[in-house]
Design an enzyme around this catalytic site. Structure first.
Site, short mmCIF file in Angstrom:
data_model
loop_
_atom_site.label_atom_id
_atom_site.label_comp_id
_atom_site.label_asym_id
_atom_site.label_seq_id
_atom_site.Cartn_x
_atom_site.Cartn_y
_atom_site.Cartn_z
N CYS A 2 75.28 49.02 28.12
CA CYS A 2 74.79 48.03 29.09
C CYS A 2 73.27 48.03 29.06
O CYS A 2 72.63 48.95 28.63
CB CYS A 2 75.27 48.40 30.49
SG CYS A 2 77.04 48.57 30.58
N ARG A 27 72.04 44.51 22.05
CA ARG A 27 72.83 45.73 22.32
C ARG A 27 74.32 45.40 22.42
O ARG A 27 75.15 46.28 22.50
CB ARG A 27 72.38 46.38 23.63
CG ARG A 27 70.97 46.91 23.62
CD ARG A 27 70.46 47.10 25.05
NE ARG A 27 71.18 48.14 25.73
CZ ARG A 27 70.72 49.40 25.86
NH1 ARG A 27 69.56 49.70 25.32
NH2 ARG A 27 71.38 50.31 26.49
N TRP A 74 78.43 45.92 28.89
CA TRP A 74 79.33 46.19 27.75
C TRP A 74 80.53 46.88 28.39
O TRP A 74 80.44 48.05 28.79
CB TRP A 74 78.61 47.09 26.75
CG TRP A 74 79.48 47.67 25.68
CD1 TRP A 74 80.04 48.91 25.67
CD2 TRP A 74 79.90 47.06 24.46
NE1 TRP A 74 80.75 49.12 24.53
CE2 TRP A 74 80.71 48.00 23.76
CE3 TRP A 74 79.69 45.84 23.88
CZ2 TRP A 74 81.29 47.72 22.52
CZ3 TRP A 74 80.26 45.57 22.64
CH2 TRP A 74 81.04 46.49 21.99
N ASN A 100 74.37 51.67 34.20
CA ASN A 100 74.73 51.87 32.79
C ASN A 100 75.27 53.29 32.70
O ASN A 100 74.63 54.23 33.16
CB ASN A 100 73.47 51.71 31.92
CG ASN A 100 73.80 51.77 30.43
OD1 ASN A 100 74.97 51.80 30.06
ND2 ASN A 100 72.78 51.81 29.61
N GLY A 101 76.50 53.44 32.18
CA GLY A 101 77.07 54.79 32.05
C GLY A 101 78.49 54.81 32.57
O GLY A 101 79.15 53.78 32.65
N GLU A 484 86.12 54.39 1.66
CA GLU A 484 85.10 53.95 2.64
C GLU A 484 83.70 54.04 2.02
O GLU A 484 82.89 53.12 2.17
CB GLU A 484 85.19 54.80 3.90
CG GLU A 484 84.15 54.50 4.94
CD GLU A 484 84.07 53.04 5.35
OE1 GLU A 484 85.00 52.26 5.05
OE2 GLU A 484 83.05 52.64 5.92
N LYS A 488 81.09 50.84 1.61
CA LYS A 488 79.71 50.87 2.14
C LYS A 488 78.72 50.46 1.05
O LYS A 488 77.84 49.64 1.25
CB LYS A 488 79.37 52.27 2.66
CG LYS A 488 80.03 52.61 3.96
CD LYS A 488 79.50 51.90 5.18
CE LYS A 488 80.12 50.63 5.61
NZ LYS A 488 81.51 50.46 5.85
N GLU A 491 79.17 46.64 -0.17
CA GLU A 491 78.94 45.52 0.76
C GLU A 491 77.48 45.39 1.18
O GLU A 491 77.06 44.34 1.66
CB GLU A 491 79.83 45.62 1.99
CG GLU A 491 79.55 46.76 2.94
CD GLU A 491 80.44 46.69 4.20
OE1 GLU A 491 80.77 45.58 4.66
OE2 GLU A 491 80.80 47.75 4.70
N HIS A 507 95.08 57.33 -15.70
CA HIS A 507 96.08 56.26 -15.93
C HIS A 507 95.42 54.92 -16.19
O HIS A 507 96.00 53.87 -15.92
CB HIS A 507 97.04 56.19 -14.74
CG HIS A 507 97.79 57.46 -14.54
ND1 HIS A 507 98.78 57.91 -15.39
CD2 HIS A 507 97.64 58.43 -13.61
CE1 HIS A 507 99.23 59.08 -14.98
NE2 HIS A 507 98.55 59.43 -13.89
N LYS A 606 80.39 40.00 10.82
CA LYS A 606 80.71 41.24 11.54
C LYS A 606 82.17 41.24 11.99
O LYS A 606 82.81 42.27 12.01
CB LYS A 606 79.80 41.41 12.75
CG LYS A 606 80.02 42.70 13.54
CD LYS A 606 79.84 43.92 12.66
CE LYS A 606 80.21 45.22 13.36
NZ LYS A 606 80.28 46.35 12.40
C1 AGP Z 1 83.18 47.26 7.25
O1 AGP Z 1 81.92 47.77 6.90
C2 AGP Z 1 83.24 45.74 7.11
N1 AGP Z 1 82.30 45.14 7.96
C3 AGP Z 1 84.65 45.20 7.26
O2 AGP Z 1 85.43 45.77 6.22
C4 AGP Z 1 85.35 45.51 8.58
O3 AGP Z 1 85.64 46.87 8.68
C5 AGP Z 1 86.66 44.71 8.63
O4 AGP Z 1 86.35 43.34 8.61
C6 AGP Z 1 87.50 45.02 9.89
O5 AGP Z 1 86.79 44.65 11.03
P1 AGP Z 1 87.35 45.15 12.46
O6 AGP Z 1 87.28 46.64 12.45
O7 AGP Z 1 86.44 44.52 13.48
O8 AGP Z 1 88.78 44.67 12.58
#
Ligand code: AGP
Length: 611
Positions: A2, A27, A74, A100-101, A484, A488, A491, A507, A606
């Site tokens: 928040c 934020r 938030w 906030n908290g 993962e 990272k 992307e 394989h 996002k």
């Molecule tokens: C992760 O770095 C990416 N931004 C993307 O793979 C993300 O994890 C995926 O779109 C899922 O998003 P969500 O966790 O909001 O469902």
């Protein structure tokens, strides 16, 4: 998190506070509001949605004043709604607060206020309790400062609170415990805020309010009191940041900031789920022993990074709870007519809680009779609302497109669920249960320590950033982490990176390994360590440059890998919480050296709310 803004001076409090709230939008928030003190009254306007909605509402109200407080929420307790938005008031509207908290004992305080003072609550929030507490003591003490002292003495948890009183329009009183709060020093005006960006346009001199301090802000004076109510002298902090840097707390990118926020996110996600006896209590999740024995299959379904958290979660749940787990990508699950019935527990993981593919998979599982448990970071998100149980991560808003702190807090939820299910079913011995919980408790500090040696990873990135291809390999939980790490890197740096189970290399994929190929080999699992060494030797024999990720005790890897990044000792089951950090930092520094748009990578969003 928040956002808080307070103002007192000769200026237009409404305008200045709104402006400050806009500077806190980064934020992440779901609602906002303002309270203005004027002519012995407090007027409050608050609304869900963007601050533009608040601006519209406020412009139409003919009130202005010179003192007020504002808030961007938030959601933590209670979904986003006008009623749950701050500021909150006491019954007769003589007090308004923003907070906030988390007030951990808000339920017992609610009961006390209802029974002893006939308080009627208008929201589902813990924050509203604070307004009523101060109101009760204000009636008794007739002083806002005193009333705040009394109220705080009854509260447990983390809080930054700002309060105004209709009868005292010459001050704002605030208090801080475990949640940031600063006071801004202006010309014939003064400010309060949750952090610097809100004030940067108006002041460059601030006081940093320390824990358990109370601050009284008047137009020409800021007085700080310690816990013993003694006045405290505080040096002025001169702010040198520009506005953009301030939003990132001085980091160049949100992603970098969020990588470093992971210890706190893990701590916060754990803290709320361990009771005073160290046992796991999953607030809001009613999985009884009978329920658990009735479950004969778990699906762990998500997209992207959230799916990778599920890959690790699978190992933990099968090991600790003894229930078979099938992981799947949401966009595949929803179209393959999966075998689901009323003995299936469907766990979906999503930072945003809005990913369309994940939502569609949830609906498919629900239609077929599964129980739905979601692990999400956004309170009140669509996926949360359509689930039977919701397990919130406490990562705080994640701004960067590349998910980092959401991933590690999702892992924590996986572990907590696995341990809870195993212990509740009686298939996990108490000793093992407590051992893993202790290991989890130690993770924030270990991760904090590891993140401090970021310099060595920057040095490595300088050697590698011109690579155009990368391979990530691992076995067991390390395989999930390698997926993962690969995501990272690809992307945010656009390097053609991919992950593969180490045992699968021979394989086919090993045909791609040649002189100088970059291979990141995760080797944190003791029982798979020798196997990983063989895989490292395989790729080394074909000219690869190998970066090993291993626990501090596994020095043998130095004889085989070209470079080794050691992570702190921890139980093999929970190494993913630490092993992912070097991969996040490596991706970040390589992308930065390549001049990429790290927080907003090309073609990505996002939250993917399209098919
Ligand atoms: C992760 O770095 C990416 N931004 C993307 O793979 C993300 O994890 C995926 O779109 C899922 O998003 P969500 O966790 O909001 O469902």
């Amino acid at each position: 998190m928040c956002g808080i803004v307070g103002y007192i001076g000769d200026g237009n409090a409404r305008k200045i506070i709104l402006d400050g709230l806009k500077r806190l939008e980064y934020r992440g928030y779901d609602s906002s509001g303002v309270a203005i003190v004027k002519n012995g009254r407090i007027v409050v306007e608050k609304t869900v949605g963007r601050i533009a909605n608040l601006e519209e509402k406020i412009i139409s109200l003919p009130f202005d004043g010179n003192v007020g407080i504002g808030h961007t929420r938030w959601a933590t307790h209670g979904a986003p709604s006008d009623a749950n938005a701050h500021p909150h008031m006491n019954g007769d509207g003589s007090i308004a607060v923003v907070h906030n908290g988390i007030i951990e004992n808000y339920v017992e305080l609610q009961e006390w206020l209802r029974e002893k003072h006939g308080v009627v609550f208008k929201s589902e929030t813990d924050s509203e309790v604070i307004a009523h507490l101060i109101g009760v003591f204000y009636k008794d003490k007739g002083s806002l400062l005193e009333a705040v002292y009394q109220a705080v003495s009854m509260m447990r948890g983390a809080y930054a609170v700002c309060a105004v009183a209709a009868a005292e329009p010459d001050k704002i009183v605030a208090v801080r415990k475990d949640t940031p709060l600063i006071a801004g020093i202006g010309e014939d005006c003064n400010f309060l805020a949750s952090d610097i960006p809100a004030l940067l346009k108006y002041v460059k001199k601030i006081y940093l309010i320390e824990n358990n301090e109370t601050v009284m802000v008047e137009k020409n004076r800021i007085t700080i009191f310690d816990e013993g109510r003694k006045r405290v002298r505080r040096d002025v902090f001169n702010v040198t940041w520009n506005a953009d840097a301030a939003e990132k707390d001085g980091y160049d990118h949100f992603m970098h900031k969020e990588i470093h926020e992971q210890p706190k996110g893990i701590f916060e996600t754990l803290r709320r789920r361990l009771d005073e006896n160290g046992l796991i209590c999953l607030d809001g999740i009613s999985l009884t022993k009978e329920d658990l024995f009735g479950i004969n299959k778990i699906y762990l379904v998500a997209c992207g990074t959230a799916y990778h958290a599920g890959l690790v979660g699978k190992y933990a749940i099968e090991k600790f709870a003894g229930i078979p787990v099938e992981t799947d990508i949401a966009s595949e699950f929803r179209y393959r007519d999966p075998f689901v019935d009323d003995r299936t527990l469907f766990i979906c993981v999503s930072q945003s809680g809005e990913t369309l593919d994940t939502m569609a998979a949830l609906r498919e599982a629900k239609r077929k009779g599964a129980r739905i448990l979601s692990v999400v970071n956004v309170v009140g998100s669509s996926i949360a609302r359509e689930s039977d149980d919701v397990f919130y991560t406490w990562a705080g808003p994640e701004i960067a497109v590349a998910s980092t702190k959401a991933y590690t807090t999702q892992l924590v939820c996986m572990y907590l669920l696995a341990l809870y299910m195993g212990y509740t079913k009686g298939v996990l011995p108490e000793g093992e249960y407590r051992r893993i919980i202790e290991e989890l408790r130690e993770t924030p500090e270990k991760l904090e320590k590891f993140l401090e040696n970021e310099g060595s990873i920057l040095k490595l990135a300088k050697k590698l950033y011109k690579k155009e291809q990368a391979f990530f390999i691992g076995r067991g939980p390390d395989c999930g982490v390698s997926y993962e790490g690969s995501l990272k890197l690809k992307e945010i740096s656009y390097i053609n990176s991919f992950a593969i189970a180490a045992g699968e290399l021979k394989h086919g994929t090993i045909a791609l390994i040649e002189e100088g190929s970059l291979v990141v080999a995760l080797a944190t699992q003791d029982r798979l360590f020798k196997k990983m060494l063989s895989n490292i030797q395989e790729v080394k024999a074909r000219g690869a440059y190998v970066i090993g990720i291993a626990k501090e005790s596994n020095h043998e890897i130095e004889q085989h890998a070209d470079y080794v990044i050691y992570i702190p000792e921890t139980a093999d089951e929970v190494t993913p919480l630490l092993a992912v950090a070097p991969l996040q930092l490596l991706a970040y520094h390589i992308a930065k050296l390549r001049g990429c748009d790290i927080d907003k990578p090309k073609n990505l969003a996002k939250s993917v709310t399209v098919e």
